[in-house]
Design a protein around this motif. Sequence first.
Motif, mmCIF file in Angstrom:
data_model
loop_
_atom_site.group_PDB
_atom_site.id
_atom_site.type_symbol
_atom_site.label_atom_id
_atom_site.label_comp_id
_atom_site.label_asym_id
_atom_site.label_seq_id
_atom_site.Cartn_x
_atom_site.Cartn_y
_atom_site.Cartn_z
ATOM 1 N N LEU A 165 -6.286 10.637 6.030
ATOM 2 C CA LEU A 165 -6.524 11.896 5.320
ATOM 3 C C LEU A 165 -5.291 12.797 5.261
ATOM 4 O O LEU A 165 -5.314 13.849 4.632
ATOM 5 C CB LEU A 165 -7.684 12.653 5.972
ATOM 6 C CG LEU A 165 -9.053 11.961 5.898
ATOM 7 C CD1 LEU A 165 -10.073 12.696 6.758
ATOM 8 C CD2 LEU A 165 -9.537 11.870 4.454
ATOM 9 N N GLY A 198 -19.206 15.405 0.369
ATOM 10 C CA GLY A 198 -18.536 14.213 -0.130
ATOM 11 C C GLY A 198 -19.116 13.635 -1.400
ATOM 12 O O GLY A 198 -18.531 12.739 -2.011
ATOM 13 N N ILE A 239 -5.994 16.357 3.376
ATOM 14 C CA ILE A 239 -7.297 16.653 2.761
ATOM 15 C C ILE A 239 -8.344 16.726 3.872
ATOM 16 O O ILE A 239 -9.471 16.246 3.730
ATOM 17 C CB ILE A 239 -7.677 15.631 1.670
ATOM 18 C CG1 ILE A 239 -7.521 14.187 2.163
ATOM 19 C CG2 ILE A 239 -6.843 15.851 0.423
ATOM 20 C CD1 ILE A 239 -8.050 13.146 1.183
ATOM 21 N N THR A 294 -15.238 25.443 0.832
ATOM 22 C CA THR A 294 -16.304 24.648 0.227
ATOM 23 C C THR A 294 -17.400 25.467 -0.432
ATOM 24 O O THR A 294 -18.138 24.946 -1.279
ATOM 25 C CB THR A 294 -16.974 23.757 1.294
ATOM 26 O OG1 THR A 294 -17.618 24.593 2.277
ATOM 27 C CG2 THR A 294 -15.939 22.866 1.987
ATOM 28 N N PHE A 339 -20.553 6.744 -5.482
ATOM 29 C CA PHE A 339 -19.209 7.048 -4.999
ATOM 30 C C PHE A 339 -19.286 8.284 -4.118
ATOM 31 O O PHE A 339 -19.999 9.247 -4.433
ATOM 32 C CB PHE A 339 -18.236 7.318 -6.150
ATOM 33 C CG PHE A 339 -16.871 7.711 -5.677
ATOM 34 C CD1 PHE A 339 -15.925 6.736 -5.375
ATOM 35 C CD2 PHE A 339 -16.525 9.047 -5.508
ATOM 36 C CE1 PHE A 339 -14.665 7.099 -4.905
ATOM 37 C CE2 PHE A 339 -15.272 9.415 -5.044
ATOM 38 C CZ PHE A 339 -14.344 8.441 -4.745
ATOM 39 N N THR A 340 -18.586 8.252 -3.001
ATOM 40 C CA THR A 340 -18.475 9.422 -2.150
ATOM 41 C C THR A 340 -17.036 9.520 -1.663
ATOM 42 O O THR A 340 -16.332 8.505 -1.577
ATOM 43 C CB THR A 340 -19.437 9.359 -0.944
ATOM 44 O OG1 THR A 340 -19.151 10.427 -0.044
ATOM 45 C CG2 THR A 340 -19.310 8.054 -0.194
ATOM 46 N N PHE A 341 -16.600 10.725 -1.353
ATOM 47 C CA PHE A 341 -15.248 10.924 -0.854
ATOM 48 C C PHE A 341 -15.128 10.620 0.636
ATOM 49 O O PHE A 341 -14.048 10.761 1.211
ATOM 50 C CB PHE A 341 -14.790 12.359 -1.151
ATOM 51 C CG PHE A 341 -14.535 12.594 -2.613
ATOM 52 C CD1 PHE A 341 -13.348 12.214 -3.206
ATOM 53 C CD2 PHE A 341 -15.511 13.177 -3.415
ATOM 54 C CE1 PHE A 341 -13.119 12.412 -4.557
ATOM 55 C CE2 PHE A 341 -15.299 13.383 -4.765
ATOM 56 C CZ PHE A 341 -14.100 13.006 -5.344
ATOM 57 N N ASN A 342 -16.225 10.198 1.253
ATOM 58 C CA ASN A 342 -16.193 9.776 2.653
ATOM 59 C C ASN A 342 -15.957 8.277 2.743
ATOM 60 O O ASN A 342 -16.565 7.501 1.997
ATOM 61 C CB ASN A 342 -17.520 10.120 3.351
ATOM 62 C CG ASN A 342 -17.678 11.607 3.575
ATOM 63 O OD1 ASN A 342 -16.807 12.265 4.114
ATOM 64 N ND2 ASN A 342 -18.812 12.156 3.149
ATOM 65 N N TYR A 343 -15.096 7.872 3.665
ATOM 66 C CA TYR A 343 -14.877 6.451 3.896
ATOM 67 C C TYR A 343 -16.186 5.784 4.318
ATOM 68 O O TYR A 343 -16.966 6.362 5.091
ATOM 69 C CB TYR A 343 -13.873 6.234 5.032
ATOM 70 C CG TYR A 343 -12.437 6.567 4.715
ATOM 71 C CD1 TYR A 343 -11.750 5.899 3.707
ATOM 72 C CD2 TYR A 343 -11.761 7.519 5.471
ATOM 73 C CE1 TYR A 343 -10.415 6.191 3.433
ATOM 74 C CE2 TYR A 343 -10.427 7.817 5.209
ATOM 75 C CZ TYR A 343 -9.759 7.156 4.195
ATOM 76 O OH TYR A 343 -8.454 7.448 3.935
ATOM 77 N N THR A 367 -20.452 13.410 -5.413
ATOM 78 C CA THR A 367 -20.014 13.876 -6.727
ATOM 79 C C THR A 367 -21.173 14.641 -7.390
ATOM 80 O O THR A 367 -22.329 14.526 -6.962
ATOM 81 C CB THR A 367 -19.610 12.684 -7.616
ATOM 82 O OG1 THR A 367 -20.760 11.858 -7.824
ATOM 83 C CG2 THR A 367 -18.511 11.856 -6.963
ATOM 84 N N THR A 401 -26.842 15.693 -2.360
ATOM 85 C CA THR A 401 -26.210 16.900 -1.810
ATOM 86 C C THR A 401 -27.273 17.841 -1.258
ATOM 87 O O THR A 401 -27.128 18.388 -0.153
ATOM 88 C CB THR A 401 -25.397 17.623 -2.905
ATOM 89 O OG1 THR A 401 -24.421 16.726 -3.443
ATOM 90 C CG2 THR A 401 -24.702 18.859 -2.355
#
Length: 307
Positions: free
Chosen positions: A212, A32, A281, A92, A154-158, A34, A41
């Motif tokens: 999602l 998640g 997604i 991924t 920022f992350t793509f996870n809620y 960037t 990561t």
Amino acid sequence: MLSSAGFVRQSLGLHLFFLRIMKEHSFFVEVGFTPRDASFTQRADALRMEFDGLLAEAIVLSNGVVDPEVLQSGEVITQYTLSAERATTFYTGVNIPTELTREEAGLRGGVCEEVSPILEQKVCELNQRAIVLTTSLIEFKTLVLSNVLSCKMFTFNYPLLIDHIMRESKLYVLMLQRLQSREEIDIQREAYEQEAFWNRIMAEHSKFIRGLLDPTENELFNTANNFGNEFDVLTNEAKQAIDMTVPISKVTSDSLRATLAIRDFKAQGTQGLLECRIRSIIVPLLGDHVLREANHYLRLLKIFSRC
């Protein structure tokens, strides 16, 4: 006081479920981030691989010892797990060790009244290492959530998803600590606490799925939304049962019915993701992950129903 055999069986059953859940939490957090946060990561990836190592050890210790009901419940692996891991690795580029899944598929259960002191000591040591590693994961998730909520990351996870998986990690640590103290489980008290916890988890799963899905998936969106609303009600009922204003037997019955339904919805969804029939997604491993959690909760509900 919990017997040595009970301590070993309960510890290993807990590990087979939760160590896989923890390694997948690490994975979901990992993918998640960037590119700017490459160090995060890498940290998530390192945690994931450490959980792989603990799970591998738990698998070896569990063969012929763990409760057969745990293996038969679908909470350790499902018929979709191996395919979901392969597809998610493809999407991924993260190498997920599928040999662990194949080893788990070959596990045998056992009901032993006595265990060797060596096995008991190995399980005790595994418990302690799992507590330490999961505590590190909780601290990492806490940092990520703090950064996200303060707009430093920022992350793509809620944010709710990060908080959600943090609560699951804390439950795992708490249960391990109780086992390390050889605490005898009070099934009645456990029913109140677990149903309040897992009904909220099921509600949030529904809301994550809803959020999602592709905007064109109207029917699935509405189904997920309805499950979210239903489990919100069940969560409140479970809390009322703790306050003795609603009988726990009614909450257990209602929760069992709803969890069977959402389990089927998640199974169909995971299959749909693997067959590329659902626009979303959602990586297939997330579908299988939430399916296993529903299976785990179903096993607990069936135990509570018998009491």
